[in-house]
Motif scaffolding. Structure first.
Motif: not given
Length: 175
Positions: A24-36, A85-101
């Motif tokens: 479970t990881v927070e990516v660009n302020s959205t909680t995501r779950r996935a199996s890897f 290594e990112c389980d339970g952590r916050r990840v920010d990507t370039v897609e999250g820099l802008a606020d909408g447009q």
């Protein structure tokens, strides 16, 4: 259920096949779950599972910086970071820099200072600089240069990149 593998304690849900583990990881302020698979890199997880393609798979050995993202506000090469290594952590990507447009100050400055060129290194450059912005509200030119020293620009737009960063960051501009 938990299982130890390679020094990491992996959380296993009852539904997860034994060779996969769930994060479970927070990516660009959205909680995501996935199996890897435990060897899945953060870069692959972002691109393949979460459809976030800003981080670029260029060298995949940590020498170019095109895959730079922030993990808990710290710039990391996502090609060298395991998704586990990112389980339970916050990840920010370039897609999250802008606020909408609305572009961030860094993104606007890159456009205004012609720091984009081909654009392939731009997401990594932006994320390295965003990491600096989060840790130092008024960095000087030396701190800016240090922040992007691990990011390779094949077009040679370094002067423009540094000028754009200085314009956006040295005045304490918010992203």
């Amino acid at each position: 259920m938990e299982r130890e593998r390679g020094g990491y304690r992996l959380a296993m849900s009852a539904d997860t096949p034994p060779d996969l583990h769930e994060i479970t990881v927070e990516v660009n302020s959205t909680t995501r779950r996935a199996s890897f698979d435990p060897g899945t890199t953060l870069l692959d997880a972002l691109r393949e599972e979460f459809s976030l393609t800003g981080a670029k798979p260029v060298c995949e050995v940590g020498t170019c910086g095109a895959c730079t993202v922030l993990v808990d506000d710290r710039a990391v090469y996502s090609c060298l970071t395991l998704a586990a290594e990112c389980d339970g952590r916050r990840v920010d990507t370039v897609e999250g820099l802008a606020d909408g447009q609305e572009l961030s100050a860094l993104q606007r400055s890159f456009a205004e200072c012609d720091a984009l060129q081909c654009g392939y290194c731009t997401p990594g450059q932006l994320m390295s600089l965003e990491g600096l912005r989060r840790s130092d509200r008024e960095p000087d030119r030396e701190a800016i240069e240090h922040a992007v020293q691990g990011n390779l620009c094949r077009c040679g737009a370094y002067r423009h990149i540094l000028d754009a960063a200085e314009a956006a960051l040295s005045a304490g501009a918010s992203a």
